[in-house]
Design a protein around this motif. Structure first.
Motif, PDB file in Angstrom:
ATOM      1  N   VAL A 288       0.836  -1.199   0.000  1.00 51.99           N
ATOM      2  CA  VAL A 288       0.000   0.000   0.000  1.00 51.99           C
ATOM      3  C   VAL A 288       0.871   1.250   0.000  1.00 51.99           C
ATOM      4  O   VAL A 288       0.622   2.217  -0.727  1.00 51.99           O
ATOM      5  CB  VAL A 288      -0.944  -0.004   1.220  1.00 51.99           C
ATOM      6  N   GLN A 289       1.909   1.229   0.853  1.00 54.27           N
ATOM      7  CA  GLN A 289       2.810   2.370   0.895  1.00 54.27           C
ATOM      8  C   GLN A 289       3.503   2.554  -0.448  1.00 54.27           C
ATOM      9  O   GLN A 289       3.655   3.680  -0.933  1.00 54.27           O
ATOM     10  CB  GLN A 289       3.854   2.163   2.015  1.00 54.27           C
ATOM     11  N   ASN A 432      -6.652   6.855  -7.242  1.00 50.54           N
ATOM     12  CA  ASN A 432      -6.734   5.477  -7.712  1.00 50.54           C
ATOM     13  C   ASN A 432      -7.779   5.337  -8.808  1.00 50.54           C
ATOM     14  O   ASN A 432      -7.587   4.584  -9.776  1.00 50.54           O
ATOM     15  CB  ASN A 432      -7.076   4.545  -6.548  1.00 50.54           C
ATOM     16  N   MET A 433      -8.910   6.041  -8.655  1.00 51.67           N
ATOM     17  CA  MET A 433      -9.967   5.959  -9.665  1.00 51.67           C
ATOM     18  C   MET A 433      -9.503   6.545 -11.002  1.00 51.67           C
ATOM     19  O   MET A 433      -9.749   5.972 -12.068  1.00 51.67           O
ATOM     20  CB  MET A 433     -11.217   6.686  -9.174  1.00 51.67           C
ATOM     21  N   ASP A 482     -11.191  -7.237  -4.882  1.00 46.63           N
ATOM     22  CA  ASP A 482     -10.340  -8.216  -4.197  1.00 46.63           C
ATOM     23  C   ASP A 482      -8.885  -7.772  -4.254  1.00 46.63           C
ATOM     24  O   ASP A 482      -8.438  -7.216  -5.264  1.00 46.63           O
ATOM     25  CB  ASP A 482     -10.468  -9.599  -4.848  1.00 46.63           C
ATOM     26  N   PRO A 483      -8.123  -8.029  -3.164  1.00 47.21           N
ATOM     27  CA  PRO A 483      -6.703  -7.665  -3.204  1.00 47.21           C
ATOM     28  C   PRO A 483      -5.950  -8.512  -4.230  1.00 47.21           C
ATOM     29  O   PRO A 483      -6.224  -9.701  -4.403  1.00 47.21           O
ATOM     30  CB  PRO A 483      -6.217  -7.959  -1.778  1.00 47.21           C
ATOM     31  N   ASN A 493       0.950  -4.096 -12.953  1.00 46.77           N
ATOM     32  CA  ASN A 493      -0.082  -3.730 -11.978  1.00 46.77           C
ATOM     33  C   ASN A 493      -0.084  -4.709 -10.802  1.00 46.77           C
ATOM     34  O   ASN A 493       0.095  -5.916 -10.987  1.00 46.77           O
ATOM     35  CB  ASN A 493      -1.459  -3.731 -12.642  1.00 46.77           C
ATOM     36  N   THR A 494      -0.300  -4.188  -9.610  1.00 45.07           N
ATOM     37  CA  THR A 494      -0.315  -5.043  -8.410  1.00 45.07           C
ATOM     38  C   THR A 494      -1.702  -5.557  -8.078  1.00 45.07           C
ATOM     39  O   THR A 494      -1.852  -6.501  -7.310  1.00 45.07           O
ATOM     40  CB  THR A 494       0.211  -4.261  -7.193  1.00 45.07           C
ATOM     41  N   GLY A 495      -2.742  -4.897  -8.578  1.00 45.23           N
ATOM     42  CA  GLY A 495      -4.100  -5.305  -8.230  1.00 45.23           C
ATOM     43  C   GLY A 495      -4.529  -4.810  -6.870  1.00 45.23           C
ATOM     44  O   GLY A 495      -5.429  -5.367  -6.249  1.00 45.23           O
ATOM     45  N   LEU A 496      -3.844  -3.756  -6.349  1.00 43.46           N
ATOM     46  CA  LEU A 496      -4.189  -3.233  -5.025  1.00 43.46           C
ATOM     47  C   LEU A 496      -4.931  -1.905  -5.081  1.00 43.46           C
ATOM     48  O   LEU A 496      -5.485  -1.470  -4.072  1.00 43.46           O
ATOM     49  CB  LEU A 496      -2.925  -3.055  -4.182  1.00 43.46           C
ATOM     50  N   GLY A 497      -4.937  -1.239  -6.239  1.00 40.93           N
ATOM     51  CA  GLY A 497      -5.524   0.096  -6.319  1.00 40.93           C
ATOM     52  C   GLY A 497      -6.963   0.149  -5.873  1.00 40.93           C
ATOM     53  O   GLY A 497      -7.327   0.914  -4.972  1.00 40.93           O
TER      54      GLY A 497
END
Length: 533
Positions: A288-289, A432-433, A482-483, A493-497
Motif C-alpha cells: 500500500v505504501q 486510484n480511480m 479483491d486484493p 499492476n499489483t491489483g491493489l488500487g
C-alpha cells in the motif's frame, strides 16, 4: 356346670387368651352356623354379635373361596383340624380381607364343633406384593440399563452380573459369578483389591464407596479400557454387599484425546495463520505504501512536466524583457534614445511581465494542489474541508497525468458541501480511480472523458465517478475489489488500487462503494460518504 355352660366358658377363656395376639376367634356349630363371636371378630368384620350369631359362616367368605371353606369343614366332620391356610374373607362393607384361616375341632357333644381362627394379613400381603413388584421393576431396570451393574459380597465374590456388564467385559454372567471381582481389574488394582475391601470392612473408611471415579477395567481378551465406577454398600439379609455401576468411557476418552489433538493442531495452525496474516499485513502495508509512493511519484512526474511549460514560457518572456532593457540601457547611455524605442520597450516589458505572471501563477496553482494533496495523503489527519473545492485541487494535481493520455476530467458540483473527514483518504481514492480509468478504461483509445459528480443526499455526500471507456467483463465485476486481482499484471499492476480504495471508503471514510459496468459502455463507481466520519 352343664356341658353347654362349660363349652361357652372354655371358648370364652380361650378366645380371651388368643385375642391378645390379634387373632380373631369364631365358634361354628355342626350346621356351619356361627355360635360364638368375639370382640376382635366384631372389629375385624364390622358385625356386632347380635347381627351375626346364627348366621351361616359362608356370609364371611366370598364366592370363589367358599369351596375352600367347605373342604375344611368336611375335615372337621372327620375329626381333623386345619391348622392354617390362606383364605380370603369379606367384611360387612364388602371389602375383601386377606387372612390366614385355621379350623380346629372341639370335643364331640358340644354345641360349638369347631373354632375358626382368623388373622388379617391384608397389609402384609400388600407389602409383599409391593416388594415383589418393586423387585421385579428393579430387576427389569438392572437387566435393561445401559450401564454395567455388578454386585459382590464381603469377600469380593461376584453375585450378579447384568447384560450391560457382559457386553462391557465380554464375559457371560455364568463365567464370572462366583469369581473374585479382581479378575475384572488390571494391575495394580488386581492384586490390591482384597486389601481395599478388607480395610473398608475393618475401618469403615470410604475411599471409593459412595463416590464415582475413573478407573481401568480388563476385558476377557485381556484388553485394558477406561471406565467410570461408582460403588455403594448395602445390607442384604444381614450381610454387607457392594453394588458397582460401570460405564465404558473408551469412546469418550478417545473423542477427548482426538479433541485435544485437534485443539493442538488448531492452535498450531492458528499460530501459523496468525504469523502468515501478520506477514501478509506487513506486506500489504508495504505494498500500500509502495502504491501510494508510486502514485505520488507519478503525480510528481506529471506535475514536474506540467510546470516545465509555464516556467519555460516565463523564462523566455523574462529573457526577452532583459534583452529589451539592455538595449534601452545602451541607447540611453549613447544619447540615442528615441520615443519610438521607449514605447517599444514599454510594450515588450508589459507583455513579457504579463506572460511571466500568468505562467508563474499557473505553476503556483499546480504546486499548491500537489502540496495539499501529497500532505493529506501522507498524514491521514481528519479535518473540515469543502469537498468540491478539494476534489478540484486533487483533479488539478492529476491533470498532467490525464493530459498525457489525451483524456480529460470534468467535475460537476452544484453546491458547496462541507465535510469533516479524512481528505487524504479521499485524495487516495480519487487518485486510484483516475489511475484505474487511464490504465484500463482508456487503454487503446485516443481520448476519453472521466466525469466526477458530487451532490448532497441527506447527511451524505454522494460521489459518482463515470467514464466512457472500455467497460468491464461481467465475470470480473465480483472480484474487482479483491486484493491482488488485476487483468494487467503483465504491465506491472499489483491489483491493489481498487482494493485500497474499497478499504479506505468502508473502513476510514465509513461509507460504501459500488460499481456497475458493461463491456464497451464504460464504468460507473458510486461512493456514498457520511459528511462527518
Amino acid at each position: 356346670m352343664n356341658v353347654q355352660a362349660a363349652d361357652h366358658f372354655f371358648v370364652a377363656a380361650f378366645s380371651a387368651i388368643v385375642e391378645q395376639s390379634g387373632i380373631v376367634v369364631i365358634g361354628i356349630n355342626s350346621d356351619a352356623k356361627i355360635s360364638f363371636w368375639t370382640k376382635s371378630a366384631a372389629q375385624c368384620f364390622g358385625y356386632s354379635e347380635a347381627d351375626i350369631l346364627g348366621a351361616d359362616y359362608l356370609k364371611l367368605v366370598p364366592g370363589p373361596e367358599q369351596n375352600k371353606f367347605i373342604k375344611t369343614q368336611r375335615k372337621i366332620a372327620r375329626g381333623r383340624s386345619v391348622p392354617e391356610i390362606e383364605m380370603r374373607h369379606i367384611d360387612a362393607q364388602g371389602n375383601i380381607i386377606e387372612t390366614t384361616f385355621g379350623l380346629f375341632a372341639m370335643a364331640p357333644g358340644t354345641e360349638t364343633v369347631a373354632l375358626a381362627t382368623v388373622l388379617n394379613i391384608t397389609e402384609r400381603k400388600t407389602t409383599e406384593l409391593a416388594l415383589r413388584e418393586s423387585s421385579a421393576q428393579i430387576q427389569a431396570i438392572v437387566q435393561t440399563v445401559l450401564d454395567g451393574v455388578i454386585t459382590i459380597d464381603e469377600a469380593g465374590t461376584i453375585n450378579a452380573f447384568n447384560p450391560a456388564a457382559e457386553q462391557i467385559f465380554q464375559y457371560k454372567a455364568h463365567e464370572v459369578i462366583g469369581r473374585n471381582v479382581s479378575s475384572l481389574m488390571p494391575e495394580p488394582d488386581h492384586s490390591r483389591h482384597d486389601s481395599y475391601l478388607s480395610n473398608h470392612l475393618k475401618t469403615g473408611e470410604k475411599k471409593i464407596i459412595g463416590k464415582g471415579r475413573e478407573v481401568k477395567g480388563k476385558r476377557k481378551d485381556g484388553s485394558i479400557f477406561p471406565m467410570e465406577l461408582a460403588v455403594n454398600a448395602t445390607a442384604i439379609e444381614g450381610k454387607v454387599a457392594f453394588v458397582g455401576v460401570v460405564k465404558d468411557i473408551s469412546e469418550r476418552k478417545a473423542a477427548e484425546q482426538a479433541m485435544h489433538e485437534l485443539q493442538a493442531r488448531t492452535e498450531a495452525a492458528n499460530a501459523e495463520l496468525t504469523a502468515t496474516l501478520e506477514e501478509l499485513r506487513t506486506t500489504q502495508e508495504q505494498l500500500v505504501q509502495s502504491e501510494k509512493m508510486a502514485a505520488l511519484g507519478q503525480m510528481v512526474a506529471g506535475v514536474a512536466h506540467e510546470i516545465n511549460t509555464p516556467v519555460g514560457v516565463g523564462i523566455t518572456a523574462a529573457s526577452q524583457m532583459v534583452s529589451a532593457a539592455r538595449e534601452m540601457q545602451r541607447s540611453l547611455a549613447n544619447g540615442q534614445l528615441k520615443r519610438s524605442a521607449l514605447d517599444k520597450f514599454l510594450n515588450v516589458s508589459v507583455e513579457s511581465a504579463d506572460i511571466v505572471l500568468r505562467n508563474l501563477e499557473r505553476a503556483a496553482r499546480l504546486v499548491n494542489s500537489f502540496k495539499q494533496t501529497s500532505t493529506d495523503q501522507s498524514n491521514n489527519e481528519r479535518r473540515s474541508f469543502e469537498i468540491g473545492a478539494y476534489t478540484r485541487e486533487v483533479l488539478e494535481s492529476l491533470s498532467p497525468l490525464v493530459k498525457q493520455h489525451h483524456a480529460r476530467v470534468e467535475l460537476i458540483c452544484t453546491e458547496p458541501l462541507q465535510m469533516h473527514s479524512y481528505p487524504g483518504a479521499l485524495a487516495q481514492v480519487l487518485s486510484n480511480m483516475v489511475g484505474n480509468a487511464i490504465d484500463h478504461a482508456f487503454r487503446g483509445r485516443k481520448n476519453g472523458t472521466l466525469t466526477v459528480r458530487i451532490w448532497r443526499h441527506d447527511d451524505q455526500a454522494w460521489i459518482q465517478i463515470q467514464d466512457d471507456g472500455n467497460g468491464i467483463e461481467p465475470a470480473a465485476l465480483p472480484r474487482l475489489f479483491d486484493p491482488f486481482y488485476t487483468t494487467a499484471r503483465n504491465r506491472g499492476n499489483t491489483g491493489l488500487g481498487l482494493n485500497i480504495s474499497y478499504n479506505l471508503v468502508t473502513q476510514v471514510l465509513l461509507g460504501e462503494i459500488k460499481v456497475s459496468s458493461e463491456p464497451g459502455n464504460g464504468t460507473c463507481f458510486d461512493i456514498h460518504l457520511p459528511l462527518k466520519a
